[in-house]
Design a protein around this motif. Structure first.
Motif, short mmCIF file in Angstrom:
data_model
loop_
_atom_site.label_atom_id
_atom_site.label_comp_id
_atom_site.label_asym_id
_atom_site.label_seq_id
_atom_site.Cartn_x
_atom_site.Cartn_y
_atom_site.Cartn_z
N PRO A 1 -109.26 -88.32 -29.56
CA PRO A 1 -109.02 -87.86 -28.40
C PRO A 1 -109.89 -87.89 -27.10
N ILE A 2 -111.15 -87.71 -27.43
CA ILE A 2 -112.15 -88.00 -26.43
C ILE A 2 -112.62 -89.60 -26.83
N LYS A 3 -111.99 -90.49 -25.92
CA LYS A 3 -112.18 -91.86 -26.27
C LYS A 3 -113.34 -92.45 -26.57
N VAL A 4 -114.47 -92.02 -25.92
CA VAL A 4 -115.82 -92.38 -26.10
C VAL A 4 -116.27 -92.24 -27.52
N ASN A 5 -115.62 -90.97 -27.93
CA ASN A 5 -116.18 -90.59 -29.47
C ASN A 5 -115.42 -91.49 -30.50
N SER A 6 -116.25 -91.64 -31.68
CA SER A 6 -115.83 -92.71 -32.58
C SER A 6 -114.60 -92.02 -33.38
N PRO A 7 -113.53 -92.95 -33.74
CA PRO A 7 -112.47 -92.55 -34.22
C PRO A 7 -112.45 -92.05 -35.74
N ASN B 1 -115.65 -82.18 -30.55
CA ASN B 1 -116.97 -82.87 -30.02
C ASN B 1 -118.13 -82.38 -30.68
N GLY B 2 -118.09 -80.97 -30.97
CA GLY B 2 -119.43 -80.30 -31.98
C GLY B 2 -119.94 -79.34 -30.76
N ALA B 3 -121.03 -79.74 -29.99
CA ALA B 3 -121.24 -78.68 -29.12
C ALA B 3 -120.36 -78.59 -27.87
N GLU B 4 -119.73 -77.56 -27.90
CA GLU B 4 -118.69 -77.39 -26.92
C GLU B 4 -118.13 -76.05 -26.74
N LEU B 5 -117.18 -75.68 -25.81
CA LEU B 5 -116.73 -74.40 -25.70
C LEU B 5 -115.00 -74.86 -25.67
N ILE C 1 -111.87 -79.39 -9.80
CA ILE C 1 -112.69 -78.48 -10.60
C ILE C 1 -113.02 -78.40 -12.07
N ILE C 2 -111.70 -78.67 -12.74
CA ILE C 2 -111.92 -78.80 -14.02
C ILE C 2 -112.46 -80.14 -14.88
N TYR C 3 -112.15 -81.09 -14.24
CA TYR C 3 -112.66 -82.52 -14.87
C TYR C 3 -114.20 -82.67 -15.13
N PRO C 4 -115.05 -82.22 -14.21
CA PRO C 4 -116.18 -82.53 -14.45
C PRO C 4 -116.90 -81.77 -15.63
N SER C 5 -116.25 -80.52 -15.93
CA SER C 5 -116.78 -79.60 -17.03
C SER C 5 -116.31 -80.01 -18.24
N LEU C 6 -115.13 -80.89 -18.26
CA LEU C 6 -114.03 -80.86 -19.48
C LEU C 6 -114.44 -81.95 -20.20
N TYR C 7 -114.40 -81.93 -21.64
CA TYR C 7 -114.11 -82.90 -22.64
C TYR C 7 -112.68 -83.72 -22.61
N VAL C 8 -111.78 -82.68 -22.96
CA VAL C 8 -110.35 -82.83 -23.08
C VAL C 8 -109.54 -81.83 -23.04
N THR C 9 -108.44 -82.01 -22.52
CA THR C 9 -107.13 -80.91 -22.73
C THR C 9 -106.20 -81.42 -23.48
N TRP D 1 -114.46 -77.74 -23.45
CA TRP D 1 -115.19 -77.90 -22.61
C TRP D 1 -116.39 -78.45 -22.80
N LYS D 2 -117.27 -78.90 -21.96
CA LYS D 2 -118.70 -79.17 -22.09
C LYS D 2 -119.41 -78.06 -22.10
N PRO D 3 -120.41 -78.17 -23.18
CA PRO D 3 -121.25 -76.49 -23.40
C PRO D 3 -122.03 -76.04 -22.03
N GLU D 4 -121.24 -75.75 -20.85
CA GLU D 4 -121.71 -75.44 -19.51
C GLU D 4 -121.11 -74.05 -19.55
N THR D 5 -121.68 -73.01 -20.23
CA THR D 5 -121.07 -71.85 -20.24
C THR D 5 -120.81 -71.09 -18.67
#
Ligand code: FAD
Length: 447
Positions: free
Chosen positions: A278-284, A312-316, A340-348, A375-379
């Protein structure tokens, strides 16, 4: 942000603890206490115990004045935390029996869906649905109303037909569908006691295929939302909120359902030509097989394979449920925050969940869609974005996922649940001394 700072910062935020209290000598910990799966929360418990039998569990329960059941640590907030004793269910993970007459499997609470799925399939049986990952404990998942997707699929807790709960005094209460309190006890946030045994509904095993389509214009959702979600037994849409584009649609079909022709064009989206994450850059490689290859239900209904890192692993994570009839408007309301959302997001991910009758289920008596954010781990940033999303979803009376990050005020949260007062009364009755109270329950349920 490095991992240590991530844990430190997000613990302070989600627990509302001061830095000095977090490191106070009074909170000296057993080093096994550790963190949640994502690493954004350092449990504030002083110690953790690992009972291996129900007798051992009872001894631990009687020893303590306060504590909390811990499943597989996959919640992102402090729902499973305590400042006293964590009682891990990781060794209470047996499959007790299969009752073929009543189509039930009896299990202990700590078993993970992945283990249970393989066993059930080997005996010719299946559960109705699974979450995106198989790594979570059954009791922990049901306690927070964890769900997968599918217009006809209730959340995972809707498979529960009976359960047993060890109360604060060490006695065990048995509940089934004939008891009115059963409907408050299944999605329980760990507030009632420790679930020791559960009976889940099973059905004959089935095979599932999974097809992924890329780039569906969001404009298609206005007219075709229902048709898109009816295209499979379980359908999920993924978006990064960029260019009003649904980047992937995952359509999971039961092989025993009426066959439908394979299509290359799905409401403007095109069939993927290879497996995707779902996060296309990650390996399927972490993902369950796609490309229409049939496989057992336990290896297709989750997106991620057991034995591999899910998501993703390290995420919120955060997730908000809105009544199904408002799906398009709610999605577009969130879309208005895309910058506002997409810079801090991995995927919805957007999923559908059928209504149920559990008092604290976000799908209580309403078909819902759930808008989820990995989310990216940007609390710090995420905790500022969440109130903006929640404000946008307020007109739809959203309900947050109990195990993910949210900021709604307790009074508003409670007002979204028609049976909230019944749950509160039941919690007070079953736990009069507050043995299972923690910061999460004090704020959201007792507050
Ligand atoms: C990568 C990832 C993917 C996810 N995907 C999904 C998804 O697809 N759908 C979804 O809805 N959610 C999803 N979640 C959220 C997750 O399913 C929930 O947070 C769930 O509650 C985690 O279960 P757990 O066993 O880890 O419970 P924990 O987080 O350990 O505990 C959750 C609650 O259950 C209680 N509890 C645990 N065991 C017992 C027991 N025996 N008796 C009483 N109470 C108990 C705890 O006290 C606590 O209140 C995901 C989380 C992660 C990390």
């Amino acid at each position: 942000m490095d991992r240590q700072n991530f844990i430190k910062n997000s613990s302070i935020l989600t627990l509302g603890l001061s830095f000095s209290k977090l490191y106070s000598p009074l909170l000296m910990k057993d080093e096994n206490v550790g963190t949640n799966w994502a690493g954004n929360l350092a449990y504030s418990a002083k110690n953790i115990v690992f009972p291996k039998t129900i007798d051992e569990l009872q001894k631990e329960v009687l020893k303590i004045n306060n504590g909390k059941a811990l499943g597989s640590r996959h919640s992102f907030n402090n729902v499973a935390d305590t400042q006293t004793t964590l009682i891990s269910t990781s060794y209470l993970d047996k499959i007790i029996s299969i009752d073929t007459k009543q189509s039930l499997v009896w299990i202990e609470p700590g078993i993970k869906y992945g283990t249970l799925g393989i066993y059930l399939d080997s005996k010719g049986f299946a559960l109705h649905n699974l979450a995106s990952l198989p790594h979570i404990s059954v009791a922990g998942a049901c306690a927070t109303a964890t769900h997968g997707s599918g217009d006809g699929n209730g959340n995972l807790s809707t498979a529960v037909q009976a359960l047993e709960i060890m109360k604060a005094d060490g006695t065990i209460i048995k509940l089934n569908k004939n008891d009115p309190e059963f409907y408050g006890a299944v999605v329980n946030l760990g507030a009632l006691g420790i679930v020791t045994k559960m009976a889940l509904s099973i059905q004959p095993s089935f095979q599932v295929t999974q097809e992924v389509f890329e780039n569906l214009p969001m404009s298609q959702l206005e007219q075709n939302f229902d048709a898109i979600y009816k295209a499979g037994y379980s359908v999920s849409m993924f978006t990064h909120w960029i260019d009003k584009n649904i980047t992937q649609v995952w359509v999971k079909k039961r092989v025993d359902a009426k066959p439908t022709p394979k299509v290359k064009n799905f409401f403007g989206a095109t069939a993927a030509t290879t497996n995707l994450h779902p996060i296309k850059v990650n390996s399927p490689i972490n993902c369950t097989d796609q490309m229409g290859v049939p496989g057992p239900w336990y290896d297709r209904l989750p997106h991620f394979k057991m034995g591999f890192t899910p998501s993703n692993g390290a995420e919120l994570q955060s997730e908000f449920f809105v009544p199904r009839q408002h799906a398009y408007k709610a999605i577009m309301a969130v879309e208005s925050l895309h910058k506002i959302i997409y810079p801090s997001l991995y995927v919805t991910e957007i999923r559908s969940i059928a209504a149920d009758n559990f008092w604290l289920s976000p799908a209580y008596q309403q078909d819902m869609i759930a808008i989820h954010f990995t989310w990216k781990p940007e609390t710090d940033k995420v905790m500022k974005i969440l109130p903006m999303i929640e404000e946008k979803l307020k007109p739809f009376n959203y309900r947050p996922h109990w195990g993910k990050l949210f900021t709604i005020a307790p009074s508003a949260l409670q007002s979204r649940y028609p049976k909230f007062k019944n749950f509160l009364a039941m919690a007070k009755k079953m736990d009069p001394q507050g043995k299972w109270k923690n910061n999460f329950l004090n704020r959201n349920i007792y507050g």
